[in-house]
Scaffold this motif. Structure first.
Motif, PDB file in Angstrom:
ATOM      1  N   ASP A   1     -57.590  20.473 -15.497  1.00 22.83           N
ATOM      2  CA  ASP A   1     -56.601  20.871 -14.466  1.00 22.83           C
ATOM      3  C   ASP A   1     -56.319  19.911 -13.480  1.00 22.83           C
ATOM      4  O   ASP A   1     -56.655  19.692 -12.549  1.00 22.83           O
ATOM      5  N   PHE A   2     -55.310  18.724 -14.064  1.00 25.16           N
ATOM      6  CA  PHE A   2     -55.023  17.612 -13.361  1.00 25.16           C
ATOM      7  C   PHE A   2     -54.055  17.771 -12.025  1.00 25.16           C
ATOM      8  O   PHE A   2     -53.935  17.163 -10.944  1.00 25.16           O
ATOM      9  N   GLY A   3     -53.625  19.101 -11.969  1.00 23.26           N
ATOM     10  CA  GLY A   3     -52.820  19.758 -10.855  1.00 23.26           C
ATOM     11  C   GLY A   3     -53.850  19.804  -9.743  1.00 23.26           C
ATOM     12  O   GLY A   3     -53.422  19.885  -8.443  1.00 23.26           O
ATOM     13  N   ARG A   4     -55.042  19.770  -9.888  1.00 20.69           N
ATOM     14  CA  ARG A   4     -55.891  19.849  -8.713  1.00 20.69           C
ATOM     15  C   ARG A   4     -55.873  18.424  -8.056  1.00 20.69           C
ATOM     16  O   ARG A   4     -56.583  18.402  -7.108  1.00 20.69           O
ATOM     17  N   PHE A   5     -55.384  17.535  -8.611  1.00 16.30           N
ATOM     18  CA  PHE A   5     -55.065  16.219  -7.825  1.00 16.30           C
ATOM     19  C   PHE A   5     -53.956  16.182  -6.756  1.00 16.30           C
ATOM     20  O   PHE A   5     -53.897  15.355  -6.016  1.00 16.30           O
ATOM     21  N   ASP A   6     -53.139  17.225  -7.019  1.00 16.12           N
ATOM     22  CA  ASP A   6     -51.902  17.257  -6.340  1.00 16.12           C
ATOM     23  C   ASP A   6     -51.953  17.232  -4.845  1.00 16.12           C
ATOM     24  O   ASP A   6     -51.254  16.385  -4.056  1.00 16.12           O
TER      25      ASP A   6
END
Length: 352
Positions: free
Chosen positions: A119-124
């Motif tokens: 879940d690369f949204g955790r970089f946002d």
């Protein structure tokens, strides 16, 4: 490789050194300069209730990033985050046990990489922190992003926590090299995405931290440190060719020149165990270096710091140099010792 720098970087001394300039006074920042030795950090962390909560509150994380700049006037700002955001975005659960440190699950010594759902949204939230810091930063200060290097990240992912000798990851690397290589490759890909996002949000250079590089034999070092970092450098340079990359393989020792040549980094961080005179002779000519004051010398202060500074400056006198510690600043470091260090480095630089 050439290390020529455009004249415009004179307005950003640290960025100028990363591009090959040699100012009379070396720019300075300190690893972990935003942290527990500062009362303002301790107060804010207590309000947020935990480390991860602080990292994921972009406003608070931006404030933490800026705190040491206001107090000390460093030449570089280092993004406040954590190296384990990458395995978190790759699908492991991440939490911090009070007094014990980070935990990751599932433990990859017992589970397959395929069990994770990225879940690369955790970089946002981290990218938002970058944007907030960038908007508030003095234009003379160079903004540094960072990530952990694949080997160090893998040691946590395999064991589910920090380990004394990185034994679980070392065992897997020897016994199941194909499985371990797949994990390393996945970390490389996630790290390129993560650092590229930081760059697009506003950082001007990035550092790769390999905190446990010193635990590997020479052949394993080549395979699990040099090769993956080379892949990250290549991937980032394809997207952002003008962004300098600092490599910091702590504990590399005599393998440091091979790391510098093999990875293609633009600058090398040197830990406190390395003789600066040896490093200057062994590293590629013109390659910028960063380091390497012992954090314990900074705690001692006084003559211990001045003698160490003199030795470091003499060792790196004929190459681009960023003054830094050989590892992170320690929580019990007296604040007045940091003030004295900056004063001495800058005055000593003026005398030369």
């Amino acid at each position: 490789m050439r290390f020529d720098a455009p004249a415009v970087t004179a307005e950003k001394p640290l960025l100028g050194v990363l591009k090959g300039e040699r100012p009379t006074v070396p720019p300075i920042w300190l690893m972990r300069q935003a942290g527990r030795y500062l009362p303002e950090y301790r107060e804010l962390r207590a309000q947020k209730g935990g480390f991860l909560e602080l990292v994921y509150d972009s406003g608070a994380a931006a404030e933490v990033t800026l705190q040491p700049l206001r107090r000390f006037g460093f030449d570089g700002a280092i993004l406040f985050s954590d190296i384990l955001i990458v395995p978190y975005a790759m699908g492991q659960d991440l939490w911090f046990e009070a007094g014990e440190g980070p935990r990751l699950a599932p433990i990859l010594a017992e589970a397959d990489l395929s069990a994770l759902t990225p879940d690369f949204g955790r970089f946002d939230a981290v990218y938002e922190t970058v944007r907030r810091v960038k908007a508030a930063l003095d234009p003379s200060v160079t903004f540094l992003g960072f990530a952990g290097s694949p080997w160090t990240i893998a040691t946590y992912m395999v064991a589910g926590q920090g380990s004394k000798d990185q034994g679980p990851a070392r065992r897997m690397a020897y016994q199941e090299p194909d499985r371990f290589a797949a994990l390393i490759d996945a970390i490389v890909d996630a790290t390129i995405v993560y650092l590229s996002g930081q760059i697009e949000a506003g950082v001007e250079a990035v550092q790769l931290f390999d905190s446990w590089a010193g635990s590997l034999s020479p052949l394993q070092f080549e395979r699990w440190v040099i090769a993956p970092n080379r892949a990250i450098v290549k991937g980032l340079k394809a997207r952002h060719p003008d962004i300098p990359i600092i490599g910091f393989p702590k504990g590399a020792g005599a393998k440091l020149p091979d790391y510098a040549r093999g990875t293609g980094v633009d600058a090398v961080g040197v830990d406190e165990t390395v003789d600066p005179h040896w490093a200057n002779a062994a590293l590629p000519a013109g390659l910028p270096v960063q380091g390497n004051l012992d954090p314990l010398a900074l705690i001692a202060g006084g003559k211990a710091v001045e003698q160490a500074v003199d030795n470091i400056r003499a060792g790196f006198s004929d190459r681009p140099h960023i003054f830094n510690l050989g590892h992170g600043i320690l929580p019990d470091t007296p604040i007045d010792h940091v003030d004295a260090l900056l004063s001495y480095v800058r005055q000593e630089g003026d005398r030369n």
